[in-house]
Motif scaffolding. Structure first.
Motif: not given
Length: 336
Positions: A224-251
């Motif tokens: 909803g309107d507020f940041i929770t623990d779940s948002d922090i967990r999802l962020y840690s992957t999303l913020v690395r996705f384009d810079a690393a995982y997309f090419a390095a991990f073939r995602t």
């Protein structure tokens, strides 16, 4: 820890079908005031991390947001693996290559001092008891929850509720999905050793990202309107996705920038204190493109990508239109 032992541990993380199975955590004693729990004391512990690691990153985000940076010290290891016959993390960023508090060069020293028979990969995050100079908790899955609950007496004034009691069951359920299909899902793609296991992980990863893209079209954050623990967990992957995982991990089905809602959502988080100031894209790229050590050819020529342009992370996201609250954090005093 010998090279042969390390190779054995690597093989243990690959199943017969070629799929990646992450090793279990060795030190899982929770924090609390019970007889079999770790005492909560200011100044007693040191959190070891690297800016490259998503599991460590989310722990540091929570530590900083809650004000626990005043009571739990931080030791930072290099995103580059040392040239050793086993997988390790080193304190090469510190003067003389030694952690100034623990007096060690490598994270493995703490693991082996605590458990001389330990033969797995020494991982971060890990909480170290400074008095004993022993590892006490490397349970990355529950560590943020310990900081959000047992460490309440040391939270800063008006600390946000990242793990509110009335949502904990739902948060736990969603965290399980985020871990298996997204946080660890990218690794299942990157470390797969069969085409079938890679494609299964790839399909599951993007099926989940599609679901979250839809969920975040209706609300600012996952609950909803507020940041929770779940948002922090999802962020840690999303913020690395384009810079690393997309090419390095073939995602490589989509960049996160190609998901309108996920892209706005992750920029919204990035532009929040505690997130941007702990995100180090250079460290992330160095680790995933130059230093990943599982099943790599030591003679392979490795190139560090020049992009992406970091300035795009500060562009307008307009996510506030989905919320009736100006503040991104829920702040209230829960009843005991």
């Amino acid at each position: 820890m010998t090279l042969d032992n390390q190779k054995t541990e690597q093989v243990k993380e690959i199943s017969a079908d070629g799929s990646f199975k992450r090793q279990t955590n060795r030190f899982t004693t929770p924090f609390g005031d019970g007889p079999d729990e770790l005492p909560v004391e200011a100044g007693r512990y040191r959190l070891l991390w690297t800016a490259a690691c998503p599991w460590a990153h989310r722990t540091v985000i929570v530590r900083n947001i809650l004000g626990l940076d005043q009571v739990i010290s931080l030791g930072r290891v290099s995103p580059m693996r040392p040239r050793l016959p086993h997988v390790d993390w080193e304190f090469s960023l510190d003067e003389n290559g030694v952690d100034p508090v623990l007096g060690i060069k490598y994270v493995s020293e703490i693991y082996l001092k605590t458990d001389p028979s330990y033969s797995g990969r020494p991982t971060v995050p890990v909480i170290v008891d400074i008095k004993k100079k022993e590892a006490v908790n490397n349970d990355y899955f529950k560590l943020t929850n310990h900081l959000q609950t047992a460490w309440v007496p040391f939270h800063k004034k008006n600390a946000p509720q990242l793990y509110p009691k009335d949502l904990r069951h739902e948060i736990d359920e969603l965290n399980d999905v985020i871990f298996h299909d997204i946080n660890n899902g990218v690794y299942k793609c990157g470390f797969a050793r069969s085409q079938e296991s890679y494609e299964n992980a790839y399909d599951q990863l993007f099926a989940r990202l599609d679901q979250f893209e839809d969920r975040l079209s209706k609300q600012r954050f996952l609950f909803g309107d507020f940041i929770t623990d779940s948002d922090i967990r999802l962020y840690s992957t999303l913020v690395r996705f384009d810079a690393a995982y997309f090419a390095a991990f073939r995602t490589n089905r989509n960049l996160i920038r190609e998901f309108p809602n996920l892209w706005g959502y992750v920029r919204d988080l990035y532009q929040t204190p505690g997130f941007c100031d702990t995100t180090d894209f250079e460290a992330i790229k160095q680790h995933y493109f130059l230093s990943i050590t599982i099943f790599t050819d030591k003679d392979e020529v490795k190139i560090l990508p020049k992009g992406p342009d970091e300035s795009i992370w500060n562009t307008s996201h307009h996510r506030e239109k989905l919320s009736t609250h100006k503040d991104k954090f829920l702040i209230y005093k829960e009843e005991d």
